[in-house]
Design an enzyme around this catalytic site. Structure first.
Site: not given
Ligand code: GLC
Length: 613
Positions: A312, A507
């Site tokens: 992530d 988030e």
């Molecule tokens: C974010 C999220 C994830 C996402 C990634 C790219 O922090 O946790 O779900 O796919 O970064 O945006």
């Protein structure tokens, strides 16, 4: 004579073997690197032989439209084709409820609404339509579905989960994977799905996340100058409870981990998922990005996952104070591609050092690169690096919007309908409409829309709930709209409709100490009620909110979640063109004392899981 790896009639295994044998260490490490588009130019992507670029939430070209998106992505794809071995670059986005970063794309209900629809075939059709719109912009990878099984609705990612029930999540997550992949992964309208976030991202305990340092903002996403998550706004947000749950610790047994949170990944793998994103959260005393037992022994070993693991957003930076240790821990734990996302040069040079000094074995690097290349060959990227530009005509098409409208109808849940106030009569002499959500696509779409956290306003094109109501009634002057309920003196009506809206978030910025509906919303409904015999409340939100007290005064109550661009799906229901069929995919608590789920005793909720009139 072209090299065997460029020969489309050869099988993938041989093409991968041939290519891997030709690659330098630098080219291998480039394939393991994903940078975000604001931090890397196409030329730099070529120079560093980077294998993937992403747009984070809101990583948009300006102006933002399907054509500029296609051109932006194509510049990276073409640069990669100029590298020594011409290994195609794969571009990734968060298309989590349609191609939601792109103005003009069809925006579908978020997963919480699709969970309430209980219709796997619908979800598969949504996956297919989304894949076509994503592929139209040359993108062949989306970080979806989230197959989280959220157990605490104070979490800012509750709406990204289909529901609190493991079987439901497994069924719908697999349906989305099938829809995104379509018949044949090598087709240019096939988009690689990513099951996320492995493992138990929805099982964390409130208060176990890292304390937020307002100055550490960039780690928490794109800090646009006026974003609600910039430091000065953040002090207020911290008081609300942001980042208390997201990225926290799943303090549960392995038995519960395997029973509640793992099945959706098995279902996604059976449906053909070839990439899995690892969670920021922790389990078993370790950050998931360093959890070798679960990532390698269980997922790749015991369960035989053949695809690749992507990290992530900057998640490996949280593992240690020393970056080379972050890299060694995560890649040795089983990570194959790293979403860096900013300092890709530092990542590449440090991983090179780790490979040269033995912190990371060459065998581990070859395994990671082999997994990534297998997927790129399976997607047909070597044989057709660009998608058909004619697909652009499908973005936001009438057919896709009709599908989204159907999804809105099936996702709304009717929770109260006293005295049969619904369905409304088309020929009612007058209807009052109030609430900030009545005529606002931003509030309709919620988080992960155009910008990372979404935002109110005319952020894209679609149909608001008010526009749907106006189109449905017989006479033009029948509908009077006042967002704050301040109608002219003496204006009354048989029925008033109030569309309440939770402020959009993404988030951990959506984590909250308290989910009680705001006082000003309760007062607004009261003001409208004073002018109408009956009042219908529609709630646009990413999760159930505490409405127990005021509900007694509401004649009808509809949970519409975040329905997306086709608000006329709701007016279809309000006027009875279609019946309400949605069923709750999350238990609706009576009070905060009943959150998380484990604090709830059977039969004590306001509305149980599966409820809907
Ligand atoms: C974010 C999220 C994830 C996402 C990634 C790219 O922090 O946790 O779900 O796919 O970064 O945006």
């Amino acid at each position: 004579m072209t090299h065997p790896y460029l020969n489309p009639s050869l099988d993938v295994e041989s093409r991968v073997a041939d290519l891997l044998g030709r690659m330098t260490l630098a080219e291998k490490i480039g394939q393991m690197t994903q940078a975000e588009k604001n931090s890397i130019t196409p030329q730099a992507a070529r120079g560093w032989a980077v294998g993937s670029v992403l747009s984070g939430g809101g990583g948009n070209p300006s102006p933002n439209n399907p054509k500029t998106w296609r051109a932006m992505v194509q510049a990276y794809l073409d640069a990669a084709l100029e590298t020594r071995l011409a290994i195609p670059l794969i571009y990734g986005v968060d298309a989590v409820h349609g191609h939601n970063n792109v103005v003009g794309a069809t925006i579908f209900p978020h997963n919480i609404g699709l969970g309430a629809a209980r219709d796997p075939a619908l979800v598969e059709r949504i996956g297919r339509a989304t894949a076509v719109e994503v592929a139209a912009t040359n993108v062949r990878w989306t970080f979806a579905p989230a197959v989280s099984v959220p157990q605490d609705i104070r979490w800012g990612r509750t709406y990204e989960g289909y529901g609190e029930n493991t079987e439901l999540v497994a069924q719908l997550g697999a349906a989305l994977v099938r829809g995104l992949h379509g018949e044949e992964l090598a087709q240019d309208t096939a988009v690689l799905a990513t099951a996320k976030h492995f493992l138990a991202d929805g099982g964390t305990k409130f208060g176990t996340s890292r304390p937020v340092d307002p100055q550490a903002m960039p780690q928490f996403g794109n800090v646009a100058p006026d974003a609600p998550d910039t430091p000065e706004h953040l002090e207020t947000a911290i008081a609300q409870g942001v980042w208390q749950l997201d990225q926290g610790v799943a303090d549960i047994s392995e038995a519960e981990l395997r029973a509640v949170h793992l099945p959706p990944y098995l279902a996604a793998m059976e449906a053909g998922a070839l990439s899995i994103m690892v969670s920021f959260s922790s389990w078993g005393g370790l950050k998931m990005h360093a959890q070798k037992y679960l990532l390698t022994e269980v997922l790749k070993g015991e369960l035989g996952f053949r695809g690749f693991l992507i990290s992530d957003w900057g998640a490996i930076d949280q593992l240690d104070r020393d970056y080379i240790a972050c890299i060694a821990q995560s890649i040795n734990a089983g990570l194959d591609m790293i979403m860096v996302p900013y300092h890709y040069e530092n990542f590449i040079t440090t991983l090179t050092r780790a490979a040269e000094n033995g912190d990371v074995s060459l065998a581990r690097i070859d395994d990671a690169v082999r997994r990534i290349l297998q997927v790129k060959f399976a997607l047909g990227l070597f044989d057709r690096p660009h998608t058909d530009p004619a697909l652009l005509g499908e973005v936001g098409s009438a057919a896709h919007r009709a599908l989204a409208r159907e999804a809105v109808r099936k996702s709304a849940v009717l929770l109260k309908n006293e005295g049969g106030v619904l369905p409304l009569s088309r020929s009612a002499p007058r209807l009052l409409v109030a609430g900030r959500g009545a005529d606002d696509l931003g509030y309709q779409c919620g988080g992960w829309t155009i910008e990372w956290m979404g935002q109110p306003g005319q952020i894209t094109n679609g149909t608001t709930i008010l526009e749907g109501i106006r189109a449905a009634v017989a006479g033009a002057g029948q509908v009077i709209h006042a967002p704050d309920g301040d109608f002219a003196a003496g204006v009354t009506a048989g029925v008033g409709i109030v569309v309440l809206a939770e402020e959009p978030y993404a988030e951990g910025m959506g984590d909250r100490f308290d989910l009680t509906i705001p006082e000003e919303d309760v007062a607004l409904v009261e003001r409208v009620k004073e002018r109408c015999q009956k009042v219908v409340v529609i709630l646009l939100s990413g999760r159930p909110l505490i409405v127990t007290e005021p509900l007694a005064n509401w004649d009808a109550f509809v949970a519409a979640w975040w329905p997306g661009t086709e608000g006329n799906g709701l007016s279809d229901l309000l006027f009875g063109d279609y019946p309400f069929t949605g069923k709750l995919s999350y238990t609706w608590p009576r009070s905060m004392a009943q959150i998380p789920r484990s604090a709830l005793r059977e039969g004590e909720s306001l509305f149980p899981y599966g409820y809907g009139l």
